[in-house]
Design an enzyme around this catalytic site. Structure first.
Site, PDB file in Angstrom:
ATOM      1  N   ARG A 201       0.546  -1.230   0.043  1.00 29.23           N
ATOM      2  CA  ARG A 201      -0.111  -0.070   0.091  1.00 29.23           C
ATOM      3  C   ARG A 201       1.054   1.110   0.172  1.00 29.23           C
ATOM      4  O   ARG A 201       1.576   1.553   0.958  1.00 29.23           O
ATOM      5  CB  ARG A 201      -0.850   0.002   1.084  1.00 29.23           C
ATOM      6  CG  ARG A 201      -1.939  -1.042   1.396  1.00 29.23           C
ATOM      7  CD  ARG A 201      -2.958  -0.561   2.241  1.00 29.23           C
ATOM      8  NE  ARG A 201      -3.962  -1.652   2.451  1.00 29.23           N
ATOM      9  CZ  ARG A 201      -4.128  -2.471   3.402  1.00 29.23           C
ATOM     10  NH1 ARG A 201      -3.233  -2.518   4.349  1.00 29.23           N
ATOM     11  NH2 ARG A 201      -5.333  -3.527   3.507  1.00 29.23           N
ATOM     12  N   ASP A 228       6.578  -6.427   3.829  1.00 22.73           N
ATOM     13  CA  ASP A 228       6.485  -7.603   3.072  1.00 22.73           C
ATOM     14  C   ASP A 228       6.318  -7.350   1.697  1.00 22.73           C
ATOM     15  O   ASP A 228       6.128  -6.289   1.349  1.00 22.73           O
ATOM     16  CB  ASP A 228       5.623  -8.467   3.559  1.00 22.73           C
ATOM     17  CG  ASP A 228       5.612 -10.107   3.302  1.00 22.73           C
ATOM     18  OD1 ASP A 228       6.273 -10.542   2.686  1.00 22.73           O
ATOM     19  OD2 ASP A 228       4.921 -10.876   3.965  1.00 22.73           O
ATOM     20  N   HIS A 274       4.985 -12.865   8.260  1.00 22.60           N
ATOM     21  CA  HIS A 274       5.622 -11.408   8.389  1.00 22.60           C
ATOM     22  C   HIS A 274       5.629 -11.234   9.800  1.00 22.60           C
ATOM     23  O   HIS A 274       6.479 -10.578  10.299  1.00 22.60           O
ATOM     24  CB  HIS A 274       4.962 -10.702   7.517  1.00 22.60           C
ATOM     25  CG  HIS A 274       5.451  -9.175   7.499  1.00 22.60           C
ATOM     26  ND1 HIS A 274       4.846  -8.129   6.861  1.00 22.60           N
ATOM     27  CD2 HIS A 274       6.438  -8.694   7.853  1.00 22.60           C
ATOM     28  CE1 HIS A 274       5.502  -7.113   6.979  1.00 22.60           C
ATOM     29  NE2 HIS A 274       6.625  -7.394   7.708  1.00 22.60           N
ATOM     30  N   ASP A 296      -0.239  -0.608   8.084  1.00 21.03           N
ATOM     31  CA  ASP A 296      -0.071   0.418   7.039  1.00 21.03           C
ATOM     32  C   ASP A 296      -1.360   1.111   6.698  1.00 21.03           C
ATOM     33  O   ASP A 296      -1.485   1.942   5.783  1.00 21.03           O
ATOM     34  CB  ASP A 296       0.586  -0.090   5.810  1.00 21.03           C
ATOM     35  CG  ASP A 296       0.127  -1.353   5.082  1.00 21.03           C
ATOM     36  OD1 ASP A 296      -1.317  -1.688   5.632  1.00 21.03           O
ATOM     37  OD2 ASP A 296       0.456  -1.765   4.191  1.00 21.03           O
ATOM     38  N   ASP A 297      -2.618   0.705   7.058  1.00 22.94           N
ATOM     39  CA  ASP A 297      -3.823   1.396   6.538  1.00 22.94           C
ATOM     40  C   ASP A 297      -4.516   1.838   8.128  1.00 22.94           C
ATOM     41  O   ASP A 297      -5.776   2.116   7.978  1.00 22.94           O
ATOM     42  CB  ASP A 297      -4.700   0.264   6.161  1.00 22.94           C
ATOM     43  CG  ASP A 297      -5.124  -0.831   6.925  1.00 22.94           C
ATOM     44  OD1 ASP A 297      -4.371  -0.967   7.747  1.00 22.94           O
ATOM     45  OD2 ASP A 297      -6.171  -1.748   6.741  1.00 22.94           O
ATOM     46  N   ASP A 375      -4.742 -13.609  14.189  1.00 16.59           N
ATOM     47  CA  ASP A 375      -5.847 -12.658  15.174  1.00 16.59           C
ATOM     48  C   ASP A 375      -6.598 -13.590  15.694  1.00 16.59           C
ATOM     49  O   ASP A 375      -6.907 -13.486  16.921  1.00 16.59           O
ATOM     50  CB  ASP A 375      -6.272 -11.545  14.455  1.00 16.59           C
ATOM     51  CG  ASP A 375      -6.918 -11.727  13.035  1.00 16.59           C
ATOM     52  OD1 ASP A 375      -6.601 -13.041  12.625  1.00 16.59           O
ATOM     53  OD2 ASP A 375      -7.528 -10.834  12.563  1.00 16.59           O
ATOM     54  N   SER A 406      -8.583  -9.661   3.530  1.00 11.13           N
ATOM     55  CA  SER A 406      -9.964  -9.923   4.136  1.00 11.13           C
ATOM     56  C   SER A 406     -11.001  -9.469   3.251  1.00 11.13           C
ATOM     57  O   SER A 406     -12.263  -9.464   3.278  1.00 11.13           O
ATOM     58  CB  SER A 406     -10.117  -9.268   5.256  1.00 11.13           C
ATOM     59  OG  SER A 406      -9.920  -7.868   5.144  1.00 11.13           O
TER      60      SER A 406
END
Length: 531
Positions: A201, A228, A274, A296-297, A375, A406
């Site tokens: 991203r 990654d 990662h 990163d989001d 998670d 996702s």
């Protein structure tokens, strides 16, 4: 000859001044170019006459005999050889000047960045240093050179510039193995690094910009971006931040062997790999004792760092806590109290999306880290072990990444509406001892089950009287899902635990009143079959 030496001395002094005074690079480079050519002209004028061109032969201009390429008279041959030698010397010197000017130009942007980072006091200090004559470097003592002093933790080290940036593999191999985690005499506050998990991203810039904007201290909150995917454009964005962040790259980009029915989940396997690699870098190679993990989001709130700084000692002192999260799964605008940005909860649901982890907990999790779906694995009873996290009323992070592995699950329905806190809360000046489990449980149970029980129709019909809180009770998995959907909170359960739930209770706002969606009084444990 004296004029030549004098010019050479002036030229060397200009060269030294150019390297020491970065603000006059272009002017000094131009002066260097003109001075050198003037020196060559002066050198040619000072030589004894060697005759006129063409005296040694009658060939046409450009012929081999005229330039001494054939076997002519001795005088012609000597004259032509001398001219060729001088021409080659001039060409060689011009090429050297060209390379020097290119080198100056290539380092100009780096020097300008360093100049911008320095404050007025540092610039003044540099000017004073430039006013002093150059020092002759001393040869290092052989013993000191062979046994350099070790670098002390929390000690700032500056590297000589300019230096060629190593590639990703070299950079990974040169990570310093320092213990930066705990407090020391010189730095009483523990270092809390921010680990940014990145892939492909380019919008990671939005996340990094906010982290850097709100970061109160680069020394106390170093930003480590672990990338990654090997995406070149994203790597360039991360690299553009220079020394403001540390950029490390996951070396293994290969596909992971999976069962045929899991091929579509390859991305989840790579994410788990990662995370495992990146957390080992932070704890094992960099020697930190704590880390805050973001992706990163994510965009952070103004008091993001204050929030984690204040809750760090709470996490360390309470063994019934295993993480601090900046996220409220039900933190949509309208489902939170906008006037209680300081309100914190315990939750049995692992929220993620900006969370703090201790090295001791990583030492427990790392040997059994899953190959995928890390998670949800964290939410299993075997990992949670009846421990809780702390989460805020109003989220300190929001996600802007709709697309990912996702495929935007929950994004359009819930995540895009999460409210980000904008009010700075001085958590480090607040008493947070109420979060300790024994005290918290006592007050929480009294608050929830002391609230009047109401029906769903009363909540929606607006017939409730008073400011609340009120309790809506569920008795089964199906009744929880029906009530949660109707009340606008997330209805999924992981290992029987509802999102943002504590002791089976989900707290949120509805029509300006506090509502507790709760199991019957006397709750004892979660039923994993509800998942």
């Amino acid at each position: 000859m004296k004029r030549v030496c004098s010019s050479l001395h002036s030229l060397m002094w200009c060269h030294w001044a150019m390297l020491r005074k970065r603000g006059s690079l272009i002017l000094c480079g131009a002066f260097l170019f003109v001075a050198w050519n003037a020196l060559l002209l002066l050198f040619l004028w000072g030589r004894p006459p060697i005759g006129r061109l063409g005296e040694g032969g009658g060939a046409e201009p450009g012929g081999r005999e005229e330039w001494g390429m054939g076997k002519g008279k001795a005088g012609g041959s000597n004259l032509a050889g001398e001219v060729i030698r001088l021409a080659e010397e001039v060409e060689s010197e011009l090429e050297t000047q060209k390379k020097l000017l290119k080198q100056i130009q290539s380092h100009r942007s780096l020097w300008e960045q360093q100049k911008e980072k320095k404050g007025p006091e540092q610039l003044k200090q540099d000017e004073n240093q430039r006013a002093q004559p150059p020092q002759v470097p001393q040869k290092p003592n052989s013993a000191e050179h062979q046994n350099p002093q070790p670098h002390k933790p929390n000690q700032q080290v500056t590297s000589p510039q300019p230096k060629q940036k190593p590639n990703a593999e070299e950079e990974n191999n040169e990570l310093p193995a320092e213990n930066k985690g705990g407090p020391s005499e010189s730095n009483p506050q523990p270092v809390i690094p921010i680990l940014v998990i990145a892939c492909d991203r380019v919008t990671v810039r939005r996340s990094l910009d906010k982290l850097i904007q709100y970061r109160p201290s680069p020394a106390l909150y170093p930003i480590i971006v672990s990338q990654d995917c090997g995406h070149a454009e994203t790597a360039r964005v991360i690299g553009s931040y220079g020394s403001q962040v540390m950029h490390i790259s996951q070396p293994d980009l290969s596909d992971i062997p999976v069962r045929p029915e899991h091929r579509k989940f390859q991305g989840y396997y790579k994410i788990a790999r990662h995370y495992h690699w990146a957390l080992n870098q932070v704890f094992s190679r960099l020697g930190h004792s704590t880390v805050v993990i973001v992706e990163d989001d994510l965009e952070v709130a103004p008091d993001f760092f204050e929030y984690f700084r204040a809750l760090h000692p709470v996490l360390r002192s309470d063994p019934t806590l295993w993480c601090i999260s900046a996220w409220n799964d039900n933190g949509r605008d309208g489902s939170v109290d906008p006037g209680r940005a300081d309100l914190l909860y315990r939750t049995d649901f692992f929220p993620g999306l900006g969370w703090m982890l201790l090295k001791e907990m990583w030492d427990e999790l790392e040997p059994k880290w899953p190959k995928a779906f890390w998670d949800d694995w964290m939410r299993q009873p075997e990992q949670r072990r009846d421990r809780s996290c702390v989460r805020p009323e109003i989220s300190r992070t929001i996600t802007f990444g709709r697309k990912g592995v996702s495929l935007g699950q929950f994004f359009d329905q819930y995540l895009r509406y999460i409210k980000l806190n904008t009010e700075f809360v001085p958590f480090t000046k607040r008493d947070l001892s109420y979060l300790v489990r024994e005290r918290y449980n006592e007050n929480f149970i009294k608050e929830v089950y002391g609230a009047p029980q109401v029906k769903l129709e009363e909540v929606h019909g607006g017939s409730l009287k008073g400011a609340g809180p009120f309790r809506v009770q569920y008795s089964s998995r199906d009744s929880f899902k029906v009530l949660a959907r109707s009340l606008g909170v997330m209805d999924d359960l992981k290992s029987g635990v509802p999102r943002a739930g504590y002791r089976g209770v989900v707290s949120f706002m509805s029509r300006g009143r506090r509502i507790y969606l709760a199991p019957p009084e006397g709750w004892t444990h979660y039923d994993t079959s509800w998942s």
